[in-house]
Design an enzyme around this catalytic site. Structure first.
Site, PDB file in Angstrom:
ATOM      1  N   CYS B 304       2.069   0.491   3.931  1.00  0.00           N
ATOM      2  CA  CYS B 304       2.732   1.083   2.758  1.00  0.00           C
ATOM      3  C   CYS B 304       2.824   2.581   2.988  1.00  0.00           C
ATOM      4  O   CYS B 304       3.131   3.025   4.093  1.00  0.00           O
ATOM      5  CB  CYS B 304       1.987   0.732   1.479  1.00  0.00           C
ATOM      6  SG  CYS B 304       0.250   1.220   1.493  1.00  0.00           S
ATOM      7  N   ARG B 309      -2.059   0.186  -0.944  1.00  0.00           N
ATOM      8  CA  ARG B 309      -1.270  -0.757  -1.734  1.00  0.00           C
ATOM      9  C   ARG B 309      -0.846  -1.985  -0.913  1.00  0.00           C
ATOM     10  O   ARG B 309      -0.665  -3.067  -1.445  1.00  0.00           O
ATOM     11  CB  ARG B 309      -0.033  -0.017  -2.257  1.00  0.00           C
ATOM     12  CG  ARG B 309       0.509  -0.491  -3.527  1.00  0.00           C
ATOM     13  CD  ARG B 309       1.629   0.452  -3.990  1.00  0.00           C
ATOM     14  NE  ARG B 309       2.155   1.290  -2.935  1.00  0.00           N
ATOM     15  CZ  ARG B 309       3.408   1.760  -2.917  1.00  0.00           C
ATOM     16  NH1 ARG B 309       4.239   1.456  -3.883  1.00  0.00           N
ATOM     17  NH2 ARG B 309       3.818   2.532  -1.943  1.00  0.00           N
TER      18      ARG B 309
END
Lengths: 430, 354
Positions: B304, B309
């Site tokens: 990411c 995330r």
């Protein structure tokens, strides 16, 4: 602080030239004397209906906010905390400037006890709430959201500017907000000045941050003393001040025993100024409960956010305000039109307005170019001071000292110095 | 965490703070240990943009031999959690992005792990050191056979990251509360501010499982065709395409916009049901990733912007579908800032040019 002069003002005679909130009341009493009985009843009906309308409007707004996207419970709670504060501020005349001016100039410490009570009760409440949020204060963390700010020369400068500004504008920011509800026409002008002052604060921020604030220590007493130790010290200091100021309390008026009835309760609630101790205690309770459910009390976040958003949208702000959004205090933001804090100050004005109507203290005061100018200038000084200090008498003084932040005390002492200077220069009579 | 101050403001500011904190506290993998097992068959990878041979001696990706466990062993429902809150064999851990969320009210008996101090080394850009992590989980009363249930705000973003770290360090039974905090709150379930304490646990931390984590050099060897894997970029299409360098308000930037050459774009949010925040069914997930060529036949790498995330997608692929998946936690803030690695930027954005 009250020993600057002799005790000649001890009887509590009010200075008619000054901007005390006594004036509208006296005027309305005079008016009442000239009205006929029928007219009086009609005026009373209008006032009660007006207050009822305010309540209906706030209830309606709550129902809408509860289900509105992006608002919900925190907005509703803030609105009602604001209403509560507005009523208490208005009925107890919890105006930091008025209270301190009475003490400095008239040797009357009555109102100071409201502030002391608010801080004492606030401290007791915060110990419970912060202790639940952060059981071990010694581990280097701070309780979430608490107004524990950096201590730097900027905080001192901000406090002094705020104190001087209060003298010019005739009230601090929360004082101006509640007096909007009393029809004090200089208040909106002072608040406009606050918006401008915030703008100046944003312009000066990066320089001040890099020179002073970035390295400034953030001192929180429970980290050293534990919650119990911090609370004991807190209460000892407040108690000491309370004892020190006892000689400056006017004598209590003699009062005959009287039956308790609806009308006597009504008179106690809406006839006379509330006793400073319950007034302050209520402010302290609202402060602790607000911290528990939403965030610490403050009245500048919304105002600052308006300035910041306008300047940001105009491309007039530095691309980055260093570190600003990482510091604890009355935080400003760009974007959202009405923040949770906006509902709080909206509620504050509404609550004060309703209370002022019921107490027959709503009176639109006159403005002149001269008193508008001083209100505006005072507002600018307060806005700048509140921006660089990350809050005002409510956010830094009340919410800061209640959570045992040393920054709250530093701001308070600096503000008292600024106010003393302003009173010596007779800025409040300009 | 000693000596670190978490200075937080109102919820709104807390969010900004969280963004700022990303600067200081990202997991990362400078020269992470990678097993020297035989390479997966080397197949020319998808289009490579002017690859420069930096770190060409990187070890290839190792299949972990992962298989999908029964779904209820990796995801728990709010009902299940509500019934098992007091079970001594269950330990609930909140990992929220926004500071102060746990303190203001959490699921009863849940402990708080702070993502920017508890799961990372705060000096090196790296995940938490094993000995520090061992002490942390023992303090939380976790035994080697404890069922660890993680949940958090923002669709379990960083709870999933915590799940990755627990799994990486060899904990057996790690589960996520499906739907996270949002679903628990939406159902009006109980929250408390009481902070529980537990007797010290006996869990130990094993050496990090190299199959679950890759470094920049590992990814580069895939880009250069020396190892075979598919790469998934879980950021927004605008970031993937290089239209923007980072979303509004994020301070951690890369000097290049775009994506790792050959990576496919499946934004993380596609793996969840919008209304409940729960993961989509295994069947829907399988279809979703198959549609971009990720079918479990090859090892998968997810990344990411700052590296946390992507754990959410890692969790779906590794624990729900049972694919071989590694997290590239250096992610775009490492790749897009590295000298000498190729990027793909369909938009052609150039840093500093208007």
């Amino acid at each position: 602080m009250c020993r600057l002069r002799t005790r000649r003002g001890r009887s509590g005679a009010h200075n008619n030239r000054s901007v005390t909130s006594q004036q509208p009341h006296e005027r309305s009493l005079r008016q009442r004397a000239t009205l006929g009985l029928g007219q009086l009843a009609r005026a009373t009906t209008i006032r009660i209906a007006g207050a009822a309308l305010v309540v209906v409007a706030v209830v309606g707004l709550s129902l809408w906010l509860q289900q509105a996207a992006g608002y919900g419970t925190p907005a509703v709670l803030s609105l009602w905390f604001g209403v509560g504060l507005g009523v208490v501020f208005e009925r107890g005349r919890f105006c930091f400037f008025c209270i301190l001016r009475e003490c400095f100039e008239e040797r009357n410490s009555t109102g100071i006890y409201a502030i002391l009570a608010a801080l004492a009760v606030g401290g007791l409440g915060y110990v419970l709430v912060a202790g639940a949020f952060l059981p071990d204060p010694s581990r280097g963390r701070l309780p979430p959201g608490a107004h524990i700010g950096p201590i730097s020369p900027v905080l001192v400068a901000g406090g002094v500017a705020f104190g001087v500004g209060m003298c010019l504008a005739g009230g601090c920011i929360s004082g101006l907000l509640y007096r909007v509800g009393e029809g004090y026409s200089r208040a909106p002008i002072g608040l406009l000045g606050v918006l401008l002052g915030f703008g100046l604060g944003f312009y000066s921020w990066n320089t001040l941050y890099l020179s002073f604030i970035a390295q400034a220590p953030v001192w929180w007493l429970p980290a050293w003393l534990g919650y119990g130790g911090a609370l004991a010290l807190h209460l000892a200091i407040l108690g000491g001040v309370a004892v020190w100021l006892l000689p400056f309390l006017p004598n209590l008026p003699a009062r005959a025993a009287q039956p308790i009835s609806l009308s006597s309760i009504g008179a106690a609630l809406f006839g006379t100024r509330w006793n400073p101790l319950p007034t302050g205690a209520l402010v302290g309770v609202i402060g602790a409960v607000a911290y528990f459910r939403v965030e610490p009390l403050g009245v500048t976040a919304q105002l600052g956010s308006i300035s910041r958003t306008v300047l940001h949208d105009a491309g007039a702000l530095p691309a980055r305000l260093y570190g600003l959004d990482t510091l604890a205090g009355c935080a400003t933001q760009v974007g959202q039109a009405i923040t949770t804090n906006g509902w709080l100050i909206g509620g504050l004005v509404a609550g004060s307005f309703a209370a002022a109507l019921l107490a027959n203290r709503f009176q639109i005061s006159s403005i002149t170019p001269r008193n508008s100018g001083t209100a505006l200038l005072g507002g600018i000084l307060m806005g700048w001071g509140a921006m660089v200090s990350l809050g005002c008498t409510v956010g830094v003084l009340l919410s800061g000292i209640s959570v045992f932040a040393l920054s709250g005390w530093v701001f308070t002492l600096a503000m008292l110095a600024g106010m003393w200077l302003g009173l010596r220069l007779r800025l409040h009579h300009l | 965490m000693k000596g670190l101050r978490s200075v937080v403001g109102t919820p709104a500011v807390a969010l900004s703070l969280a963004l700022v904190l990303l600067l200081a506290a990202c997991g990362g993998a400078p020269a992470a240990p990678v097993a020297e097992a035989p390479a997966a068959p080397v197949v020319p990878a998808a289009p490579v943009a002017e690859a420069v041979p930096v770190g060409a001696d990187a070890a290839p990706i190792l299949p972990s031999g992962n298989t999908a466990p029964p779904l209820d062993e990796v995801l728990v429902s709010t009902e299940w959690l509500a019934e098992n809150l007091d079970s001594p064999s269950v330990r609930v851990i909140e990992v929220s992005v926004i500071p102060g969320v746990y303190e203001r009210g959490h699921i009863p008996n849940a402990v708080n792990f702070v993502w920017h101090t508890d799961f990372v080394d705060t000096v090196n850009r790296d995940i938490v050191q094993p000995d520090v992590f061992e002490e942390l989980i023992q303090q939380a009363g976790i035994n080697s056979d404890t069922t660890v249930v993680l949940y958090g705000d923002n669709n379990n973003w960083f709870a999933a990251w915590g799940g990755w770290i627990f799994t990486l360090y060899g904990h057996e039974d790690v589960r996520l509360l499906d739907g996270g905090r949002v679903k628990w709150e939406a159902e009006g379930r109980e929250l408390t501010t009481a902070v529980p304490t537990f007797p010290i646990g006996n869990a130990t931390v094993e050496a990090a499982n190299p199959a679950l984590r890759v470094s920049k050099n590992d990814v580069l060897s895939v880009v250069e065709g020396k190892a075979d894997a598919v790469i998934i970029d879980i950021r927004s299409p605008d970031e993937y395409n290089g239209v923007i360098f980072a979303p509004e308000g994020f301070q951690e930037l890369a000097i290049r916009a775009g994506h790792i050459p050959g990576a496919v774009n499946v934004p993380w949010g596609k793996a969840v049901n919008k209304d409940t925040g729960e993961f989509k069914s295994a069947e829907e997930l399988r279809e979703l990733y198959a549609s971009v060529g990720v079918d479990g036949s090859k090892p998968v790498i997810v990344y990411c912007r700052i590296g946390e995330r992507a754990s959410h997608t890692w969790y779906a692929l590794h624990n729900i579908l049972g694919y071989d998946v590694a997290l590239y936690d250096g992610s775009w803030t490492e790749w897009g800032n590295s000298v000498g690695v190729p990027i793909a930027n369909p938009t052609g954005t150039i840093w500093g040019a208007q």
